[in-house]
Scaffold this motif. Structure first.
Motif, PDB file in Angstrom:
ATOM      1  N   THR A 245       0.860  -1.182   0.000  1.00  0.00           N
ATOM      2  CA  THR A 245       0.000   0.000   0.000  1.00  0.00           C
ATOM      3  C   THR A 245       0.899   1.236   0.000  1.00  0.00           C
ATOM      4  OG1 THR A 245      -0.115   0.165   2.421  1.00  0.00           O
ATOM      5  CG2 THR A 245      -1.784  -1.205   1.332  1.00  0.00           C
ATOM      6  N   ASP A 246       0.324   2.375  -0.364  1.00  0.00           N
ATOM      7  CA  ASP A 246       0.980   3.678  -0.260  1.00  0.00           C
ATOM      8  C   ASP A 246       2.368   3.690  -0.928  1.00  0.00           C
ATOM      9  OD1 ASP A 246      -1.207   4.502   1.290  1.00  0.00           O
ATOM     10  OD2 ASP A 246      -0.248   3.829   3.130  1.00  0.00           O
ATOM     11  N   PHE A 256       7.048   2.468   0.788  1.00  0.00           N
ATOM     12  CA  PHE A 256       5.776   1.750   0.732  1.00  0.00           C
ATOM     13  C   PHE A 256       5.404   1.222   2.112  1.00  0.00           C
ATOM     14  CE2 PHE A 256       9.042  -1.439   0.064  1.00  0.00           C
ATOM     15  CZ  PHE A 256       8.626  -2.507   0.835  1.00  0.00           C
ATOM     16  N   ARG A 257       4.171   0.792   2.220  1.00  0.00           N
ATOM     17  CA  ARG A 257       3.696   0.093   3.409  1.00  0.00           C
ATOM     18  C   ARG A 257       3.158  -1.269   2.985  1.00  0.00           C
ATOM     19  NH1 ARG A 257       2.726   3.064   8.121  1.00  0.00           N
ATOM     20  NH2 ARG A 257       3.185   5.306   7.921  1.00  0.00           N
ATOM     21  N   THR A 258       2.977  -2.144   3.960  1.00  0.00           N
ATOM     22  CA  THR A 258       2.396  -3.458   3.708  1.00  0.00           C
ATOM     23  C   THR A 258       1.231  -3.668   4.664  1.00  0.00           C
ATOM     24  OG1 THR A 258       3.660  -4.715   5.343  1.00  0.00           O
ATOM     25  CG2 THR A 258       4.731  -4.296   3.216  1.00  0.00           C
ATOM     26  N   PRO A 264       6.332   2.271   7.660  1.00  0.00           N
ATOM     27  CA  PRO A 264       6.718   2.283   6.244  1.00  0.00           C
ATOM     28  C   PRO A 264       8.099   1.663   6.030  1.00  0.00           C
ATOM     29  CG  PRO A 264       7.111   4.431   7.193  1.00  0.00           C
ATOM     30  CD  PRO A 264       6.477   3.604   8.278  1.00  0.00           C
ATOM     31  N   ILE A 265       8.360   1.251   4.803  1.00  0.00           N
ATOM     32  CA  ILE A 265       9.666   0.737   4.385  1.00  0.00           C
ATOM     33  C   ILE A 265      10.217   1.666   3.317  1.00  0.00           C
ATOM     34  CG2 ILE A 265      10.887  -1.147   3.229  1.00  0.00           C
ATOM     35  CD1 ILE A 265      10.031  -1.908   6.012  1.00  0.00           C
ATOM     36  N   GLY A 271      12.142   1.303  -9.023  1.00  0.00           N
ATOM     37  CA  GLY A 271      11.448   0.180  -9.659  1.00  0.00           C
ATOM     38  C   GLY A 271      10.374  -0.392  -8.758  1.00  0.00           C
ATOM     39  N   LYS A 272       9.107  -0.294  -9.182  1.00  0.00           N
ATOM     40  CA  LYS A 272       8.003  -0.791  -8.363  1.00  0.00           C
ATOM     41  C   LYS A 272       8.153  -2.276  -8.053  1.00  0.00           C
ATOM     42  CE  LYS A 272       4.681   2.586 -10.149  1.00  0.00           C
ATOM     43  NZ  LYS A 272       3.429   2.798 -10.915  1.00  0.00           N
ATOM     44  N   TYR A 273       8.733  -3.017  -8.983  1.00  0.00           N
ATOM     45  CA  TYR A 273       8.930  -4.446  -8.770  1.00  0.00           C
ATOM     46  C   TYR A 273       9.844  -4.703  -7.582  1.00  0.00           C
ATOM     47  CZ  TYR A 273      12.676  -2.835 -11.832  1.00  0.00           C
ATOM     48  OH  TYR A 273      13.701  -2.100 -12.387  1.00  0.00           O
TER      49      TYR A 273
END
Length: 455
Positions: A245-246, A256-258, A264-265, A271-273
């Motif tokens: 997420t985010d 991003f978050r999970t 957050p990380i 790269g989104k991957y």
């Protein structure tokens, strides 16, 4: 290495009586006679040359014994029917002896990066070792196992495949407790024929797992037929067991978050991957009881294996995005998407250098031309193509982009315009530009990157 000559002989079922030799302590095993050091056991393998021809050299360099498929005069040796199988059997035994937890990683894209991320997280809490370089096949994996430090608690093993059954062999050897499949793409399609066969091969990573093992796999429906019945399965993707997420992406970082971590990380790569790879690594860390702050800290300081989505600088100041270790259509689309969304430098252009993707089989040309949907003059100023199968894509692009914005250089058996490619790039590249390099490793784009850095 905590092994002796007699112990090794017993494990591999030696065909000769080794009691006539002293029960020597074996410090390590090498299949390259040039790397032999005092106390090593030599492993002669049959390849372009027969390793048995180098037994004398190995002993001269310090070997104390050797595996062999034939009798050896004047030196301690372990006679076996097949030296490679003996090597693999010994590695399997050594993992059990040392009671090391195995985390195995495979996938068409992202397996090396995910391996690096997992290892970076695990090392915060455990004595951790990982596959070095590309040692991910039937020789490299047992080599990795037998070279791990004595104190290793967790080992992260990358598993590659060229043919159906490769991963099954490695899984049976390693017996992973946690297995990760990053993505099912088109890598090695020439040898498999279809994505379905690639999926079948990758999913054989579960073949050696115990019933308490955990499989982490993508939501891709193509793997559903190959999911095991006797393992815990975690699927990743939108609205699945674990997801992102985010997500925010910049030129050289991701945040991003999970759905399973509180905070957050942040990653120092683009790269989104890579956010997906980091999410997988974070979940592995959580499974192994690593504190969330340790996970976040490890990923924020991540250093990846070279030439994988790596920003570099040309000597004239231009920004280079190097992603030239390997290539397939999925990976090409992903990096083009990332490069296209990154903001341009003030007054600078975006240039993409794209080379052939190898091992795609009889539909290779078509799979190259289908990438036209990932190219747009709204996102890229100039596109430079290099290879043979990519020629039709270059022709299509020349009809889409303004005149003078598409270049094509041949690489065929009769003609290789590599030098012209280099000169073209040097002439075009300005200090404010950003330039992407993507192609299969055998296309040698890494040499162009090196030349730009050194020029």
């Amino acid at each position: 290495m905590k092994l002796t000559l007699h112990e090794i002989a017993k494990v591999v079922g030696a065909l000769n009586d080794v009691s006539e030799f002293d029960d020597l302590n074996i410090t390590n095993i090498e299949f390259d006679s040039r790397k032999i050091k005092s106390g090593n056991l030599f492993l002669p393998l049959k390849g372009m040359r027969d390793g048995h021809d180098f037994i004398e050299t190995a002993f001269a360099n310090g070997a104390v014994a050797t595996f062999s498929e034939k009798k050896v005069i004047n030196y301690p040796y372990i006679l076996v029917a097949d030296t490679l199988k003996a090597f693999q059997t010994l590695a399997q035994y050594y993992l059990r002896k040392m009671a090391v937890d195995v985390i195995a990683v495979t996938g068409s894209n992202g397996k090396t990066t995910t391996k690096d991320m997992i290892a970076a997280i695990l090392v915060t809490t455990y004595k951790t070792y990982k596959t070095q370089g590309n040692y991910n096949n039937e020789i490299g994996l047992p080599y990795t196992v037998l070279h791990m430090p004595d104190e290793t608690e967790k080992i992260v093993l990358e598993m590659g495949q060229d043919h159906l059954g490769d991963i099954a062999l490695l899984s049976e050897l390693a017996r992973p407790h946690i297995a990760v499949v990053t993505l099912i793409g088109e890598a090695h399609l020439e040898f498999f024929g279809s994505r379905e066969k690639i999926a079948q091969g990758k999913m054989q990573i579960t073949q050696g797992m115990d019933e308490e093992g955990v499989l982490i796999a993508p939501a891709d429906k193509i793997i559903n037929a190959y999911l095991p019945d006797n393992q815990k399965i975690i699927r990743f993707g939108a609205d699945k067991d674990i997801y992102l997420t985010d997500l925010e992406e910049s030129r050289d970082s991701l945040t991003f978050r999970t759905n399973f971590l509180e905070g957050p990380i942040r990653l120092p790569v683009t790269g989104k991957y890579n956010a997906t790879n980091a999410m997988i690594a974070s979940y592995v860390g959580q499974l192994l009881k690593i504190a969330e702050d340790q996970i976040a800290s490890a990923l924020s300081q991540l250093k990846l294996t070279g030439n994988r989505t790596q920003w570099k600088k040309a000597t004239n100041g231009a920004d280079i995005l190097s992603d030239v270790y390997n290539a397939n259509p999925t990976a090409m689309r992903l990096i083009l998407e990332t490069f296209s969304t990154i903001a341009s430098n003030e007054g600078g252009r975006k240039i993409a250098v794209l080379a052939d993707m190898k091992e795609l089989g009889e539909n290779s040309v078509q799979m190259h031309t289908e990438l036209i949907t990932s190219l747009s003059p709204d996102d890229l100023d100039t596109v430079i193509f290099y290879g043979s199968d990519i020629a039709d894509l270059a022709q299509l692009a020349s009809q889409m982009f303004p005149i003078g914005k598409v270049y094509y250089f041949k690489k065929t058996l009769d003609q290789d315009q590599f030098a012209d490619l280099v000169e073209c790039i040097k002439g075009l590249l300005k200090p404010q530009d950003q330039i992407l390099f993507k192609g299969s490793n055998s296309m040698n784009l890494s040499e162009v990157v090196d030349l730009l850095e050194e020029a």
